[in-house]
Design a protein around this motif. Sequence first.
Motif, PDB file in Angstrom:
ATOM      1  N   MET A   1       3.294  -9.072  -2.725  1.00  0.00           N
ATOM      2  CA  MET A   1       2.912  -7.681  -2.905  1.00  0.00           C
ATOM      3  C   MET A   1       4.163  -6.800  -2.956  1.00  0.00           C
ATOM      4  SD  MET A   1       0.321  -5.484  -3.041  1.00  0.00           S
ATOM      5  CE  MET A   1      -1.126  -6.044  -2.225  1.00  0.00           C
ATOM      6  N   LEU A   4       5.890  -6.192  -6.444  1.00  0.00           N
ATOM      7  CA  LEU A   4       5.198  -5.402  -7.469  1.00  0.00           C
ATOM      8  C   LEU A   4       5.680  -3.961  -7.414  1.00  0.00           C
ATOM      9  CD1 LEU A   4       1.501  -6.642  -7.101  1.00  0.00           C
ATOM     10  CD2 LEU A   4       3.087  -7.161  -8.952  1.00  0.00           C
ATOM     11  N   LYS A   8       1.798   1.205  -2.483  1.00  0.00           N
ATOM     12  CA  LYS A   8       0.612   0.554  -1.939  1.00  0.00           C
ATOM     13  C   LYS A   8      -0.450   1.607  -1.650  1.00  0.00           C
ATOM     14  CE  LYS A   8       3.163  -2.879   0.729  1.00  0.00           C
ATOM     15  NZ  LYS A   8       3.441  -3.359   2.080  1.00  0.00           N
ATOM     16  N   LEU A  45      -3.663  -2.689  -1.651  1.00  0.00           N
ATOM     17  CA  LEU A  45      -3.522  -3.049  -3.060  1.00  0.00           C
ATOM     18  C   LEU A  45      -2.441  -2.210  -3.732  1.00  0.00           C
ATOM     19  CD1 LEU A  45      -7.307  -3.120  -4.044  1.00  0.00           C
ATOM     20  CD2 LEU A  45      -5.859  -5.083  -3.514  1.00  0.00           C
ATOM     21  N   LYS A  46      -1.963  -2.702  -4.873  1.00  0.00           N
ATOM     22  CA  LYS A  46      -1.076  -1.981  -5.773  1.00  0.00           C
ATOM     23  C   LYS A  46      -1.579  -2.220  -7.186  1.00  0.00           C
ATOM     24  CE  LYS A  46       3.516  -2.286  -3.639  1.00  0.00           C
ATOM     25  NZ  LYS A  46       4.879  -2.806  -3.868  1.00  0.00           N
ATOM     26  N   CYS A  49      -1.756  -5.813  -9.112  1.00  0.00           N
ATOM     27  CA  CYS A  49      -2.006  -6.807  -8.072  1.00  0.00           C
ATOM     28  C   CYS A  49      -3.178  -7.701  -8.492  1.00  0.00           C
ATOM     29  CB  CYS A  49      -2.334  -6.089  -6.763  1.00  0.00           C
ATOM     30  SG  CYS A  49      -2.837  -7.173  -5.421  1.00  0.00           S
ATOM     31  N   GLN A 118      -7.096  -9.831  -2.050  1.00  0.00           N
ATOM     32  CA  GLN A 118      -5.886 -10.174  -2.790  1.00  0.00           C
ATOM     33  C   GLN A 118      -5.979 -11.631  -3.224  1.00  0.00           C
ATOM     34  OE1 GLN A 118      -2.446  -9.463  -0.374  1.00  0.00           O
ATOM     35  NE2 GLN A 118      -2.775  -7.258  -0.310  1.00  0.00           N
TER      36      GLN A 118
END
Length: 180
Positions: A1, A4, A8, A45-46, A49, A118
């Motif tokens: 993560m 990326l 976030k 999350l991003k 992702c 995820q």
Amino acid sequence: MEILPGAKKEFKSFNKNVDPKDDVKFLEFLNSLNVPGLSDPTLTLKERCPVILLWNIAPPKLCNGTKLVINKMSDNIIETTIITGCGKGEEGLIPEVILTTSDKAPEALKKIQFPLSQAFTISINKSQGQILSVASLHLVEPCFSHGQLYVDYSCVGSRNSLFAYIPNRKTKNVGYSEVL
């Protein structure tokens, strides 16, 4: 993560008792649970992702086990692109869902959350039926059920695309003679 790009975003599940007089009673307890089939109480999350869908939203394209990539996030809906299955390449909207216990439960509870997790890695069970271009196995422990090793090996089209970490170069595909 962490590799990326972008910021976030945290999504916290919302839990409450349907009966308002009992609201305080279970909230901390509910947030401490990690139940299979439900996302964690806090989902981080991003954009870009990879995630996996945990519920059937709109079969046959948005089903339990469908892998997606996050495009855009808002408070109540997440825009994604489907990367596996019959809707591959299509856009998919994932709303928050409401899960309510049955009338037979001792306490009526309500949980609001995104049905996502995820998916940088997935379990053998979630890989069943998937076609993967590359796969990696981490077999520090033996496969715990007969046939699971076969499931992982059969998901990849070429043995050159399968990588396995197996300590001492030995693993065991567990079988139970009493079942056979």
